[in-house]
Design an enzyme around this catalytic site. Structure first.
Site, PDB file in Angstrom:
ATOM      1  CG  MET A 159      -1.796  -1.053   0.995  1.00 51.25           C
ATOM      2  SD  MET A 159      -3.421  -1.019   1.433  1.00 51.25           S
ATOM      3  CE  MET A 159      -3.100  -0.401   3.752  1.00 51.25           C
ATOM      4  CG  HIS A 166       7.177  -2.109   2.079  1.00 48.95           C
ATOM      5  ND1 HIS A 166       6.324  -0.923   3.198  1.00 48.95           N
ATOM      6  CD2 HIS A 166       5.985  -2.779   2.264  1.00 48.95           C
ATOM      7  CE1 HIS A 166       5.740  -0.842   2.978  1.00 48.95           C
ATOM      8  NE2 HIS A 166       5.062  -1.798   3.219  1.00 48.95           N
ATOM      9  CD  GLN A 204      -6.145  -3.572   2.204  1.00 44.62           C
ATOM     10  OE1 GLN A 204      -5.776  -4.392   1.297  1.00 44.62           O
ATOM     11  NE2 GLN A 204      -5.204  -3.524   3.621  1.00 44.62           N
ATOM     12  CD  GLN A 247       5.452 -14.808   9.613  1.00 44.81           C
ATOM     13  OE1 GLN A 247       5.126 -15.349   9.072  1.00 44.81           O
ATOM     14  NE2 GLN A 247       5.094 -15.127  11.355  1.00 44.81           N
TER      15      GLN A 247
HETATM   16  P1  AMP Z   1       1.443  -3.203   3.741  1.00 41.64           P
HETATM   17  O1  AMP Z   1       2.018  -2.122   2.612  1.00 41.64           O
HETATM   18  O2  AMP Z   1       1.986  -2.782   5.004  1.00 41.64           O
HETATM   19  O3  AMP Z   1       0.025  -3.592   2.820  1.00 41.64           O
HETATM   20  O4  AMP Z   1       3.078  -3.724   3.318  1.00 41.64           O
HETATM   21  C1  AMP Z   1       3.115  -4.611   1.859  1.00 41.64           C
HETATM   22  C2  AMP Z   1       3.945  -6.107   2.150  1.00 41.64           C
HETATM   23  O5  AMP Z   1       4.758  -5.235   3.323  1.00 41.64           O
HETATM   24  C3  AMP Z   1       2.889  -7.500   3.339  1.00 41.64           C
HETATM   25  O6  AMP Z   1       3.217  -8.460   2.702  1.00 41.64           O
HETATM   26  C4  AMP Z   1       3.748  -7.184   4.537  1.00 41.64           C
HETATM   27  O7  AMP Z   1       3.301  -8.049   5.823  1.00 41.64           O
HETATM   28  C5  AMP Z   1       5.058  -6.255   4.230  1.00 41.64           C
HETATM   29  N1  AMP Z   1       5.439  -5.886   5.871  1.00 41.64           N
HETATM   30  C6  AMP Z   1       5.087  -5.159   6.260  1.00 41.64           C
HETATM   31  N2  AMP Z   1       5.971  -3.994   7.635  1.00 41.64           N
HETATM   32  C7  AMP Z   1       7.471  -5.208   7.255  1.00 41.64           C
HETATM   33  C8  AMP Z   1       8.326  -5.795   8.648  1.00 41.64           C
HETATM   34  N3  AMP Z   1       8.187  -4.331   8.986  1.00 41.64           N
HETATM   35  N4  AMP Z   1       8.798  -6.665   7.975  1.00 41.64           N
HETATM   36  C9  AMP Z   1       8.526  -7.100   6.503  1.00 41.64           C
HETATM   37  N5  AMP Z   1       7.412  -7.292   5.734  1.00 41.64           N
HETATM   38  C10 AMP Z   1       7.164  -6.279   6.150  1.00 41.64           C
END
Ligand code: AMP
Length: 280
Positions: A30, A37, A61, A148
């Site tokens: 996002m 990321h 969501q 994770q």
């Molecule tokens: P989001 O932009 O929050 O939807 O996250 C996109 C992807 O990045 C998702 O698969 C999250 O699980 C992953 N993600 C977010 N924060 C972390 C983190 N601290 N460590 C590893 N992966 C992350």
């Protein structure tokens, strides 16, 4: 690096790449990218010929009282970071490309979506499953990369991919943390400096559970209570849930066992943070 706004164009690019035998790695996000990321993007870069990162703040969501409007958006910076990581395509469609006016379908992974985070965020995982299945169809990646950090999301996506025979491999990468242990999250910027300090207690509580398990404690209730006590030492912390669950079914476990998940969601002020640990 190219920015793609249209579903049709993204579809054509990825279909042509697949036909040419190129392996596509896909990282759905996002935006407001951070090192968490980037760790997914780097894994995708290492393991594929072509890397697609989607940046789409998915309205579906977010609950009506949640932070969709104020969710951080930093497209110029995100673009720069993606370029530095040698991403090939950033797919960032406007909302009406993904959800045209006559959009009617929802994907619901039953039994896994209404527990834990799903019980305090009704509809959230249906929104996630719906957008991720659409993105999988549009990008037709060989491998998709998830963190994770969002443990329940990874369980739901794996289940959805199995149930719907979506031809994509799911890779889950470890949680990337700040120096003091707090899991990186786009939402951390909402925290006041006081809340940011207090939030360290969340990874500390998971560490406490780990130490207790290492010393032989297997009773989930004991672990949860000890974590609860530690977290509630912070006046401004409000626990949403702490749970010990099976890593595949998300069913609560009375006793911890190898591979099970210890999950917690805690509010610091108005900001809800999540974190988890896989038992060794
Ligand atoms: P989001 O932009 O929050 O939807 O996250 C996109 C992807 O990045 C998702 O698969 C999250 O699980 C992953 N993600 C977010 N924060 C972390 C983190 N601290 N460590 C590893 N992966 C992350």
């Amino acid at each position: 690096m190219k920015i793609v706004r249209s579903v049709n164009r993204m579809f054509k690019i990825s279909s042509a790449a697949r036909r040419a035998g190129r392996r596509i790695g896909f990282v759905p996000t996002m935006g407001a990218l951070h090192q968490g990321h980037l760790s997914l993007i780097r894994a995708a870069r290492r393991e594929n010929d072509l890397v697609v990162v989607s940046i789409f703040v998915n309205p579906l969501q977010f609950g009506p009282k949640e932070d969709f409007k104020k969710y951080p958006r930093a497209f110029s910076r995100d673009k720069r970071l993606c370029r530095d990581e040698k991403v090939d395509f950033v797919f960032s469609p406007p909302a009406d490309e993904i959800y045209p006016e006559d959009f009617k379908t929802a994907v619901l992974v039953k039994g896994l979506s209404d527990l834990l985070c799903g019980s305090s965020r009704p509809g959230h995982f249906q929104g996630v499953a719906t957008v991720v299945s659409k993105l999988f169809n549009i990008v037709s990646a060989d491998t998709a990369y998830f963190g994770q950090k969002d443990a329940q999301q990874t369980v739901i996506i794996r289940q959805m991919v199995r149930d719907l025979n979506i031809p994509v491999k799911i890779r889950v990468m470890p949680i990337v943390r700040e120096k003091d242990g707090l899991a990186m999250s786009s939402r951390n910027i909402y925290l006041s400096s006081r809340e940011r300090q207090d939030a360290r207690v969340l990874p500390e509580a998971l560490k406490l559970a780990k130490v207790l398990m290492q010393s032989g404690q297997q009773d989930s209730r004991v672990l949860i209570n000890r974590m609860r006590k530690l977290i509630l030492r912070k006046k401004n912390a409000k626990i949403d849930y702490i749970a010990v669950v099976d890593g595949k079914t998300l069913r609560p476990l009375k006793k911890v066992s190898s591979g099970c998940l210890i999950l917690a969601a805690v509010f610091f002020g108005r900001t809800r943070l999540i974190d988890n640990l896989i038992a060794a």
